[in-house]
Design an enzyme around this catalytic site. Sequence first.
Site, PDB file in Angstrom:
ATOM      1  N   LYS A  10      -5.354  12.639 -29.391  1.00  0.00           N
ATOM      2  CA  LYS A  10      -3.989  13.139 -29.189  1.00  0.00           C
ATOM      3  C   LYS A  10      -2.971  12.382 -30.062  1.00  0.00           C
ATOM      4  O   LYS A  10      -3.280  11.309 -30.597  1.00  0.00           O
ATOM      5  CB  LYS A  10      -3.640  13.050 -27.701  1.00  0.00           C
ATOM      6  CG  LYS A  10      -4.493  13.989 -26.825  1.00  0.00           C
ATOM      7  CD  LYS A  10      -4.048  13.951 -25.360  1.00  0.00           C
ATOM      8  CE  LYS A  10      -4.882  14.902 -24.518  1.00  0.00           C
ATOM      9  NZ  LYS A  10      -4.428  14.903 -23.088  1.00  0.00           N
ATOM     10  N   TYR A  50      -3.600  24.864 -23.449  1.00  0.00           N
ATOM     11  CA  TYR A  50      -3.374  24.365 -22.084  1.00  0.00           C
ATOM     12  C   TYR A  50      -2.882  25.462 -21.147  1.00  0.00           C
ATOM     13  O   TYR A  50      -2.226  25.165 -20.144  1.00  0.00           O
ATOM     14  CB  TYR A  50      -2.404  23.193 -22.120  1.00  0.00           C
ATOM     15  CG  TYR A  50      -3.054  21.882 -22.525  1.00  0.00           C
ATOM     16  CD1 TYR A  50      -4.093  21.331 -21.769  1.00  0.00           C
ATOM     17  CD2 TYR A  50      -2.623  21.178 -23.647  1.00  0.00           C
ATOM     18  CE1 TYR A  50      -4.686  20.129 -22.118  1.00  0.00           C
ATOM     19  CE2 TYR A  50      -3.207  19.964 -24.011  1.00  0.00           C
ATOM     20  CZ  TYR A  50      -4.238  19.448 -23.234  1.00  0.00           C
ATOM     21  OH  TYR A  50      -4.829  18.252 -23.574  1.00  0.00           O
ATOM     22  N   ASN A 113      -2.229  10.298 -22.983  1.00  0.00           N
ATOM     23  CA  ASN A 113      -3.461   9.623 -22.547  1.00  0.00           C
ATOM     24  C   ASN A 113      -4.566   9.645 -23.612  1.00  0.00           C
ATOM     25  O   ASN A 113      -5.748   9.584 -23.293  1.00  0.00           O
ATOM     26  CB  ASN A 113      -3.931  10.176 -21.201  1.00  0.00           C
ATOM     27  CG  ASN A 113      -4.278  11.639 -21.269  1.00  0.00           C
ATOM     28  OD1 ASN A 113      -4.166  12.258 -22.327  1.00  0.00           O
ATOM     29  ND2 ASN A 113      -4.721  12.202 -20.161  1.00  0.00           N
ATOM     30  N   HIS A 116      -8.414  14.245 -25.393  1.00  0.00           N
ATOM     31  CA  HIS A 116      -8.870  15.373 -24.574  1.00  0.00           C
ATOM     32  C   HIS A 116     -10.391  15.444 -24.645  1.00  0.00           C
ATOM     33  O   HIS A 116     -10.977  15.211 -25.697  1.00  0.00           O
ATOM     34  CB  HIS A 116      -8.286  16.688 -25.107  1.00  0.00           C
ATOM     35  CG  HIS A 116      -8.954  17.892 -24.509  1.00  0.00           C
ATOM     36  ND1 HIS A 116      -8.603  18.383 -23.274  1.00  0.00           N
ATOM     37  CD2 HIS A 116      -9.977  18.675 -24.947  1.00  0.00           C
ATOM     38  CE1 HIS A 116      -9.379  19.423 -22.993  1.00  0.00           C
ATOM     39  NE2 HIS A 116     -10.223  19.616 -23.990  1.00  0.00           N
ATOM     40  N   GLU A 127     -12.572  26.237 -26.382  1.00  0.00           N
ATOM     41  CA  GLU A 127     -11.656  25.311 -27.045  1.00  0.00           C
ATOM     42  C   GLU A 127     -12.033  25.088 -28.515  1.00  0.00           C
ATOM     43  O   GLU A 127     -11.157  25.138 -29.385  1.00  0.00           O
ATOM     44  CB  GLU A 127     -11.652  23.972 -26.288  1.00  0.00           C
ATOM     45  CG  GLU A 127     -10.990  24.089 -24.916  1.00  0.00           C
ATOM     46  CD  GLU A 127     -11.148  22.866 -24.036  1.00  0.00           C
ATOM     47  OE1 GLU A 127     -10.629  22.890 -22.920  1.00  0.00           O
ATOM     48  OE2 GLU A 127     -11.802  21.878 -24.469  1.00  0.00           O
TER      49      GLU A 127
HETATM   50  N1  UDP Z   1      -1.077  15.732 -17.717  1.00  0.00           N
HETATM   51  C1  UDP Z   1       0.223  15.309 -17.528  1.00  0.00           C
HETATM   52  N2  UDP Z   1       0.656  15.026 -16.249  1.00  0.00           N
HETATM   53  C2  UDP Z   1      -0.162  15.168 -15.165  1.00  0.00           C
HETATM   54  C3  UDP Z   1      -1.480  15.631 -15.364  1.00  0.00           C
HETATM   55  C4  UDP Z   1      -1.915  15.906 -16.657  1.00  0.00           C
HETATM   56  O1  UDP Z   1       0.970  15.163 -18.492  1.00  0.00           O
HETATM   57  O2  UDP Z   1       0.276  14.906 -14.034  1.00  0.00           O
HETATM   58  C5  UDP Z   1      -1.547  16.030 -19.101  1.00  0.00           C
HETATM   59  C6  UDP Z   1      -2.505  14.955 -19.620  1.00  0.00           C
HETATM   60  O3  UDP Z   1      -2.250  14.793 -21.021  1.00  0.00           O
HETATM   61  C7  UDP Z   1      -3.862  15.615 -19.381  1.00  0.00           C
HETATM   62  C8  UDP Z   1      -3.546  17.088 -19.658  1.00  0.00           C
HETATM   63  O4  UDP Z   1      -2.235  17.253 -19.103  1.00  0.00           O
HETATM   64  O5  UDP Z   1      -4.866  15.102 -20.237  1.00  0.00           O
HETATM   65  C9  UDP Z   1      -4.493  18.064 -19.014  1.00  0.00           C
HETATM   66  O6  UDP Z   1      -4.579  17.788 -17.628  1.00  0.00           O
HETATM   67  P1  UDP Z   1      -5.986  17.798 -16.889  1.00  0.00           P
HETATM   68  O7  UDP Z   1      -5.724  17.711 -15.430  1.00  0.00           O
HETATM   69  O8  UDP Z   1      -6.801  18.943 -17.385  1.00  0.00           O
HETATM   70  O9  UDP Z   1      -6.628  16.395 -17.338  1.00  0.00           O
HETATM   71  P2  UDP Z   1      -7.853  16.059 -18.314  1.00  0.00           P
HETATM   72  O10 UDP Z   1      -8.870  17.160 -18.179  1.00  0.00           O
HETATM   73  O11 UDP Z   1      -7.300  15.943 -19.707  1.00  0.00           O
HETATM   74  O12 UDP Z   1      -8.371  14.734 -17.816  1.00  0.00           O
HETATM   75 MG    MG Z   2      -8.661  19.207 -18.260  1.00  0.00          MG
END
Ligand code: UDP
Ligand code: MG
Length: 144
Positions: A10, A50, A113, A116, A127
């Site tokens: 990212k 997303y 974070n 992905h 994806e």
């Molecule tokens: N995210 C965020 N706030 C939250 C939860 C998720 O900004 O409270 C963002 C974060 O970058 C995350 C992405 O949205 O990686 C997708 O969320 P997901 O729950 O799918 O998490 P992941 O699969 O990436 O662990």
């Molecule tokens: Mg996810």
Amino acid sequence: MIDRTFTIIKPNAVADGNTGKILDMIIAAGFRVIGLKLTCMDRNQAQKFYAIHRDRPFFGELVDFMTSGPVVVGLLEKEHAVADLRRLVGATDPAKAEPGTIRNLFARSVTKNAIHASDSDENARCEWSQFFTEEEIITADYRG
Ligand code: UDP
Ligand code: MG
């Protein structure tokens, strides 16, 4: 059975100069890189990528972040690729990510974070096909 998964390094991790370290960790964990590129996501791409989160309160911030700078997208091959990459990446919230995981080491916040990782074989295919044509995927047997 060799599976594929899809990753995005990212914008925060690319801007912090951590692309190489993250790729090193992925390769050291036994993944083979069969597709790789530096690219900038536009808002349409980020919203589509997303889309499952479009009604969540963080969606706008997430799209702003994902379009804020270059990302590195990768297609990876390994046995149990999806589960193994999720484990290497760590929890979504870096405060909860296990020590030594990519998010534990390189995330700045829940949104920023660092990386992905696809959460299922089906989503991985959906994806990677948003970023790689069939011709761009290296199917030849190579070491690396
Ligand atoms: N995210 C965020 N706030 C939250 C939860 C998720 O900004 O409270 C963002 C974060 O970058 C995350 C992405 O949205 O990686 C997708 O969320 P997901 O729950 O799918 O998490 P992941 O699969 O990436 O662990
Ligand atoms: Mg996810």
